[in-house]
Write a protein that holds these residues in place. Structure first.
Motif, PDB file in Angstrom:
ATOM      1  N   PHE A 204      30.988  11.700  41.226  1.00 48.89           N
ATOM      2  CA  PHE A 204      31.145  11.749  42.652  1.00 48.89           C
ATOM      3  C   PHE A 204      30.874  13.517  43.228  1.00 48.89           C
ATOM      4  N   ALA A 205      31.136  14.359  42.343  1.00 50.28           N
ATOM      5  CA  ALA A 205      30.827  15.635  42.665  1.00 50.28           C
ATOM      6  C   ALA A 205      31.676  16.175  44.221  1.00 50.28           C
ATOM      7  N   ASP A 206      32.954  15.455  44.164  1.00 47.61           N
ATOM      8  CA  ASP A 206      33.649  15.814  45.558  1.00 47.61           C
ATOM      9  C   ASP A 206      34.113  17.524  45.564  1.00 47.61           C
ATOM     10  N   GLY A 207      34.483  17.965  44.329  1.00 50.64           N
ATOM     11  CA  GLY A 207      34.804  19.382  44.462  1.00 50.64           C
ATOM     12  C   GLY A 207      36.000  19.510  45.144  1.00 50.64           C
ATOM     13  N   PRO A 208      36.352  20.764  45.636  1.00 49.72           N
ATOM     14  CA  PRO A 208      37.460  20.904  46.451  1.00 49.72           C
ATOM     15  C   PRO A 208      37.715  20.351  47.877  1.00 49.72           C
ATOM     16  N   SER A 209      36.832  19.754  48.237  1.00 48.70           N
ATOM     17  CA  SER A 209      36.754  19.103  49.660  1.00 48.70           C
ATOM     18  C   SER A 209      37.928  18.148  49.928  1.00 48.70           C
ATOM     19  N   TRP A 210      38.305  17.532  48.813  1.00 49.04           N
ATOM     20  CA  TRP A 210      39.529  16.433  49.021  1.00 49.04           C
ATOM     21  C   TRP A 210      40.712  17.212  49.694  1.00 49.04           C
ATOM     22  N   LEU A 211      40.957  18.509  49.026  1.00 47.80           N
ATOM     23  CA  LEU A 211      42.040  19.520  49.455  1.00 47.80           C
ATOM     24  C   LEU A 211      42.050  19.763  51.089  1.00 47.80           C
ATOM     25  N   SER A 212      41.019  19.772  51.570  1.00 51.41           N
ATOM     26  CA  SER A 212      40.847  20.257  52.955  1.00 51.41           C
ATOM     27  C   SER A 212      40.723  19.180  54.056  1.00 51.41           C
ATOM     28  N   PHE A 213      40.887  17.868  53.254  1.00 49.98           N
ATOM     29  CA  PHE A 213      40.584  16.890  54.405  1.00 49.98           C
ATOM     30  C   PHE A 213      42.034  16.761  55.437  1.00 49.98           C
ATOM     31  N   GLY A 214      41.728  16.745  56.726  1.00 47.73           N
ATOM     32  CA  GLY A 214      43.028  16.866  57.608  1.00 47.73           C
ATOM     33  C   GLY A 214      43.475  15.728  58.256  1.00 47.73           C
ATOM     34  N   GLY A 215      43.214  14.508  57.679  1.00 44.48           N
ATOM     35  CA  GLY A 215      43.748  13.122  58.308  1.00 44.48           C
ATOM     36  C   GLY A 215      43.269  12.859  59.469  1.00 44.48           C
ATOM     37  N   VAL A 216      43.374  11.345  59.705  1.00 48.92           N
ATOM     38  CA  VAL A 216      42.848  10.847  60.643  1.00 48.92           C
ATOM     39  C   VAL A 216      43.576  10.937  61.867  1.00 48.92           C
ATOM     40  N   VAL A 217      44.957  11.156  61.683  1.00 47.48           N
ATOM     41  CA  VAL A 217      45.865  11.296  63.039  1.00 47.48           C
ATOM     42  C   VAL A 217      45.702  12.853  63.434  1.00 47.48           C
ATOM     43  N   PRO A 218      45.266  13.100  64.466  1.00 43.69           N
ATOM     44  CA  PRO A 218      45.117  14.484  64.991  1.00 43.69           C
ATOM     45  C   PRO A 218      46.250  15.145  65.301  1.00 43.69           C
ATOM     46  N   PRO A 219      46.473  16.580  65.131  1.00 42.32           N
ATOM     47  CA  PRO A 219      47.839  17.268  65.154  1.00 42.32           C
ATOM     48  C   PRO A 219      48.499  16.956  66.635  1.00 42.32           C
ATOM     49  N   ALA A 301      38.426   2.489  43.845  1.00 43.26           N
ATOM     50  CA  ALA A 301      38.251   3.693  43.333  1.00 43.26           C
ATOM     51  C   ALA A 301      38.076   3.752  41.755  1.00 43.26           C
ATOM     52  N   VAL A 302      38.988   3.093  41.000  1.00 45.61           N
ATOM     53  CA  VAL A 302      39.196   2.908  39.803  1.00 45.61           C
ATOM     54  C   VAL A 302      37.902   2.141  39.157  1.00 45.61           C
ATOM     55  N   LEU A 303      37.650   1.278  39.724  1.00 45.97           N
ATOM     56  CA  LEU A 303      36.662   0.189  39.280  1.00 45.97           C
ATOM     57  C   LEU A 303      35.259   0.866  39.344  1.00 45.97           C
ATOM     58  N   ALA A 304      35.036   1.882  40.516  1.00 40.51           N
ATOM     59  CA  ALA A 304      33.758   2.621  40.721  1.00 40.51           C
ATOM     60  C   ALA A 304      33.633   3.667  39.583  1.00 40.51           C
ATOM     61  N   THR A 305      34.755   4.072  39.447  1.00 40.93           N
ATOM     62  CA  THR A 305      34.553   5.240  38.342  1.00 40.93           C
ATOM     63  C   THR A 305      34.885   4.777  36.715  1.00 40.93           C
ATOM     64  N   LEU A 306      35.275   3.702  36.307  1.00 43.31           N
ATOM     65  CA  LEU A 306      35.343   3.234  35.133  1.00 43.31           C
ATOM     66  C   LEU A 306      34.920   2.207  34.707  1.00 43.31           C
ATOM     67  N   GLY A 307      34.289   1.312  35.631  1.00 43.55           N
ATOM     68  CA  GLY A 307      33.705   0.163  35.395  1.00 43.55           C
ATOM     69  C   GLY A 307      34.542  -0.926  34.769  1.00 43.55           C
ATOM     70  N   VAL A 308      34.324  -1.566  33.674  1.00 43.58           N
ATOM     71  CA  VAL A 308      35.061  -2.542  32.998  1.00 43.58           C
ATOM     72  C   VAL A 308      36.381  -2.018  32.250  1.00 43.58           C
TER      73      VAL A 308
END
Length: 523
Positions: A204-219, A301-308
């Motif tokens: 899924f080539a997410d890279g480091p973007s998962w670390l920069s996610f700010g959350g759905v609840v604004p500050p 997410a686990v099923l999407a990555t590893l299947g059976v």
């Protein structure tokens, strides 16, 4: 201190032995001394206990909590909250594990001094209900995983299949093969989750973007910093605290340091929260970033990555965690039945009954009400921890060998039960009432914790403890109460002198605590 009915000046002589009663040993292999003190001779090896307790490591809920915290408040704040939780859980459970090992008492017996004999039953009831709900949660996620590959099959069929197939695997105890089963499956779970993370990173080539996610609840909508709100979210699973006591009582005194640091300590919580939480955050953000974080999101997410192969990982995960869920649920339901109705039911029967209840709950829309139920029970458990910690700090005489717990020597309820109920009621009100400001509603568990600590400290220091006593005590009639077995006149089985008493209703005949409890409140 109230005085119980006097015992005859010539009570029946004690029938003592210096070794275990073979009948008790055979019976308790399945029951794990659920209603008794665990004698030193029944304690298990360090790895046997570690692998039994570490079945907790593979619950999908730990991945979900990490993903949920990140979804709400952002990845960085979620990771800080996880770090705070690792430290706090490690410190508190190091204390509880020490208390459990030195006393041999389960969480219900340990609570009697604080809440009374009947009041402490609420401890068992909460643990039983919580672990039953978690069994429903984990089994339901497994059913969802199977239905992913059989979309035309009614999910209720999978509920029934999972309940029936899981049942035989849930019958093990810490003394028998619970640790062996979980030790065998742990490498498969570990390698499976590692593979899921690696495949997700590549596929899924997410890279480091998962670390920069700010959350759905604004500050600006957060009443407190996100990392603090995330830490409060993790307080909802303080169920691990009394569970630690229930398992630690089976540990050997010479292994105390090992268990404090490894089995119940910092290494366990680094794995439980930090590694699992980070994996859950990454998998959900990388694989299904555009979907709201739900209870089944990690499974998708686990099923999407590893299947059976991912399905097999989930099967291993749910098998491991449900051994603990069913063990705790059945043991604590048994304590409730004994304390309230004088009924002693063997644990295999209770496991079967718990399985049936879990199946029936799965037929409902479990995910719609599960989180709400756990919020309520979580507030009660936070208050329990606050009172237990306060008692440990303020009553040093109860630290080494544990508090007095024998049914004939304690009242039915104490002021501590009132403190517990009040603290939990305030916490639930703050969490549920629509008129409560967001700052207070978001910190309901903290409020329950503070109230429980402060008010219980007032009770301990300001009110005399109500305890009952009578002339003779089997503990003082033998040379070593931890290594002497005394026959109970009611069940004719022998237990260590630590838990024995003189039956005030039978002329002072010796009685074990389980029989004394059953006889005291039997209607």
């Amino acid at each position: 201190m109230a005085l119980a009915p006097d015992i005859s000046t010539t009570p029946p002589q004690l029938k003592t032995a210096s070794t275990d009663d073979p009948k008790v040993v055979a019976e308790q292999l399945a029951d794990d001394y659920s209603n008794h003190v665990v004698p030193l001779t029944a304690r298990v090896g360090r790895w046997q206990l570690t692998m039994s307790f570490w079945s907790l490591l593979s619950a999908m809920v730990w991945l979900f909590y990490g993903a949920l915290a990140a979804s709400l408040y952002g990845t960085t704040d979620a990771l800080v909250a996880i770090g705070i939780s690792v430290v706090s859980y490690s410190l508190i459970n190091a204390l509880f594990s020490r208390w459990g090992m030195r006393s041999g008492l389960n969480s219900t017996l340990l609570s009697r001094r604080m809440f009374g004999v009947l009041g402490a039953t609420l401890t068992a009831l909460l643990i039983a209900a919580n672990t039953t709900y978690y069994a429903v949660f984990e089994s339901s996620t497994l059913a969802v995983a199977f239905q992913h590959y059989t979309p035309k099959m009614d999910i209720r069929i999978w509920y029934a299949i999972i309940a029936l197939v899981m049942l035989p695997l849930m019958l093990g105890s810490v003394q028998t093969w619970m640790g062996k089963l979980n030790g065998l499956l742990l490498p498969f779970y570990t390698l499976g989750m590692l593979a899921a993370v690696i495949v997700a990173a590549v596929k899924f080539a997410d890279g480091p973007s998962w670390l920069s996610f700010g959350g759905v609840v604004p500050p600006e909508a957060r009443p407190l910093p996100g990392w603090l709100l995330g830490a409060v979210l993790y307080m909802g699973i303080w169920l691990t605290m009394p569970t630690t006591v229930d398992f630690a009582r089976l540990g050997r005194r010479e292994d105390e340091g090992f268990h404090r640091n490894i089995t119940f300590g910092w290494l366990f919580y680094v794995w439980l929260f930090a590694l699992n939480g980070a994996a859950g955050i990454f998998l959900v953000r990388a694989v299904i970033p555009d979907e709201p974080t739900a209870e089944t999101g990690v499974v998708q997410a686990v099923l999407a990555t590893l299947g059976v192969v991912g399905l097999l990982v989930i099967v291993v995960s749910q098998t491991r965690i449900n051994t603990l869920n069913y063990y705790q649920a059945s043991s604590n339901w048994g304590r409730v039945l004994n304390n309230l109705f004088g009924l002693r039911v063997r644990r295999p029967v209770l496991v079967a009954a718990t399985t049936l209840v879990a199946f029936l709950l799965m037929l409902t829309d479990v995910f719609s009400y599960l989180q709400q139920a756990l919020i309520w029970q979580g507030v009660f458990l936070v208050a329990w921890v606050g009172i237990a910690l306060t008692h440990y700090a303020l009553v040093p005489a109860d630290r080494e060998g544990g508090p007095e717990f024998r049914a004939q020597r304690l009242p039915a309820v104490t002021w501590g039960l009132g403190v517990w109920a009040l603290a939990a009621a305030v916490g639930i009100y703050l969490a549920e009432a629509p008129s409560v400001p967001p700052l207070l509603s978001s910190t309901a568990p903290v409020a329950a914790l503070v109230i429980s600590v402060v008010l219980y400290a007032v009770v301990v220091k300001g009110l005399p403890a109500r305890r009952q006593t009578h002339t003779l005590d089997p503990r003082t009639e033998v040379a070593d109460p931890k290594a002497t077995w005394i026959e109970c006149h009611a069940c004719t089985k022998s237990y260590i002198a630590v838990e024995m008493d003189r039956d005030v209703n039978a002329g002072g005949a010796p009685v074990c605590d389980a029989c004394a409890t059953a006889r005291k409140y039997r209607r």
